[in-house]
Design an enzyme around this catalytic site. Structure first.
Site, PDB file in Angstrom:
ATOM      1  N   ARG A 111      37.005  51.000  40.300  1.00  0.00           N
ATOM      2  CA  ARG A 111      35.559  51.181  40.295  1.00  0.00           C
ATOM      3  C   ARG A 111      35.203  52.644  40.569  1.00  0.00           C
ATOM      4  O   ARG A 111      34.273  52.952  41.296  1.00  0.00           O
ATOM      5  CB  ARG A 111      34.880  50.268  41.315  1.00  0.00           C
ATOM      6  CG  ARG A 111      35.189  48.797  41.142  1.00  0.00           C
ATOM      7  CD  ARG A 111      34.665  48.268  39.804  1.00  0.00           C
ATOM      8  NE  ARG A 111      35.103  46.883  39.616  1.00  0.00           N
ATOM      9  CZ  ARG A 111      36.225  46.528  38.986  1.00  0.00           C
ATOM     10  NH1 ARG A 111      37.011  47.456  38.453  1.00  0.00           N
ATOM     11  NH2 ARG A 111      36.556  45.280  38.866  1.00  0.00           N
ATOM     12  N   SER A 161      28.256  42.483  42.058  1.00  0.00           N
ATOM     13  CA  SER A 161      29.139  42.558  43.226  1.00  0.00           C
ATOM     14  C   SER A 161      28.752  43.774  44.062  1.00  0.00           C
ATOM     15  O   SER A 161      28.769  44.902  43.564  1.00  0.00           O
ATOM     16  CB  SER A 161      30.599  42.660  42.783  1.00  0.00           C
ATOM     17  OG  SER A 161      30.978  41.520  42.051  1.00  0.00           O
ATOM     18  N   GLU A 204      29.668  49.043  46.194  1.00  0.00           N
ATOM     19  CA  GLU A 204      29.840  49.447  44.802  1.00  0.00           C
ATOM     20  C   GLU A 204      28.643  50.201  44.256  1.00  0.00           C
ATOM     21  O   GLU A 204      28.787  51.212  43.563  1.00  0.00           O
ATOM     22  CB  GLU A 204      30.133  48.232  43.912  1.00  0.00           C
ATOM     23  CG  GLU A 204      31.570  47.760  43.937  1.00  0.00           C
ATOM     24  CD  GLU A 204      31.889  46.856  42.758  1.00  0.00           C
ATOM     25  OE1 GLU A 204      31.240  46.999  41.704  1.00  0.00           O
ATOM     26  OE2 GLU A 204      32.776  46.003  42.895  1.00  0.00           O
TER      27      GLU A 204
END
Length: 346
Positions: free
Chosen positions: A164, A242, A342
């Site tokens: 990520r 998420s 995130e």
């Protein structure tokens, strides 16, 4: 290039947080970027790049010039013995682009179906799901320097992909955060196509349906069904997907956690480290379904924070981050693990 003033950003971020942009410019080509840079007022001002708004938390009005990326276009460039090479403009919605590749007979992105956001944001986040990461299918991208207006191209190595993560998320050293805007992205889709079915949820779908050799469209449909069952639709319940990255630990750290919590969900990685399921850690701390202010933890998936506000009492970015910090504290106190968000916090 026409600057818009005092723009409501609530419909432009999937969390549905109320905030305004002092100035917003819709970017539909590289020339629009150059026009912004040449403007005596906008050129020297800080810039904030906005794609689909699916991975941000707005904690207040945005004073920087918001560059809303709306560059369109999709095409199959060529077929080699090993790949189909396809390209899309940075403003193309990701889910629609994945469906389009299947319709063209160029599969390979089906495991990444239904991920919200735009094509241009996909390499920034190095999106991933159900056994495939963006870097596995990435070929190259074109971007434009927000200082000089010059276009340049990056390959996978130059993008610095990680979990990520990419060079576009870092401002220091050679990072490009806030310094470049992605224009187009190209993907090398494997030829001949090979299904990626190692993920547990996909194996369950194979068992449930009795389909032992699914095609790409079937995998796409399964992934969509799995995501819809687990994750809220941003059009119905505001969210940023998420919210925390799955943390990685050493085998020794994992063994220590297993000794105390044998049910902990964990996955071995090729480098010897162990990935833990952040949603399981949050759930184990009792946060599923809890609410702080107008921000809450989704009942079906503890990894997702959601907007519990309404038109009269909208959720704020401050409430989201208060909830996020409380969750981080709980997980650290119980497991000794620091969860990393995130989304980009603005």
């Amino acid at each position: 290039m026409t600057p818009e003033r005092s723009v409501n950003l609530q419909p432009l971020n999937t969390f549905g947080i109320a905030a305004r942009a002092h100035t917003l410019v819709r970017i539909r080509s590289a020339d629009d970027v150059r026009a912004v840079l040449a403007d005596p007022a906008l050129g020297p001002a800080p810039k904030f790049i906005l794609g689909g708004g699916s991975n941000i938390v707005l904690t207040g009005d945005v004073k920087a010039v918001v560059l809303k990326v709306e560059i369109k276009g999709r095409r199959v460039l060529e077929a080699t013995p090993r790949h189909w090479l396809v390209e899309a403009g940075a403003g193309e919605p990701w889910p629609e682009f994945v469906r389009w590749t299947l319709a063209q007979g160029t599969p390979g992105l089906e495991n990444l179906a239904l991920i919200p956001g735009t094509v241009g944001a996909s390499p920034v986040q190095n999106i991933g799901a159900y056994g495939v990461e963006l870097q596995d299918r990435f070929h190259s991208l074109d971007a434009i320097d927000l200082m000089t207006g010059r276009e340049f191209t990056l390959d996978a190595a130059q993008c610095g992909f990680g979990y990520r993560d990419s060079v576009f998320k870092h401002a220091s050293n050679l990072g490009l955060a806030g310094r470049a805007l992605i224009l187009r992205v190209r993907f090398a889709l494997p030829r001949p196509w090979r299904p990626e079915l190692g993920y547990l949820d996909l194996q369950r779908k194979m068992e449930e349906t009795g389909i032992a050799a699914p095609d790409a469209q079937q995998i796409h449909d399964w992934v969509c069904a799995i995501r819809r069952a687990k994750l809220p639709d941003p059009a119905v319940i505001g969210n940023a997907g998420s919210f925390f990255k799955n943390p990685t630990v050493t085998p020794e750290q994992c063994a220590d956690i297993i000794a105390r919590d044998p049910a902990v969900v964990h996955y071995p990685l090729p480098d010897g480290r162990i990935k833990l399921a952040a949603g399981w850690l949050i759930d184990a701390c009792g946060w599923r379904g809890k609410t702080v202010g107008h921000a809450g933890v989704y009942e079906k998936q503890a990894l997702v924070l959601v907007n519990r506000g309404d038109a009269e009492h909208p959720c704020t970015g401050g409430e989201v981050m208060t909830l996020a910090r409380a969750i981080q504290t709980s997980v650290y106190e119980r497991f000794g693990i620091r969860l990393e968000p995130e989304p980009v916090v603005v």
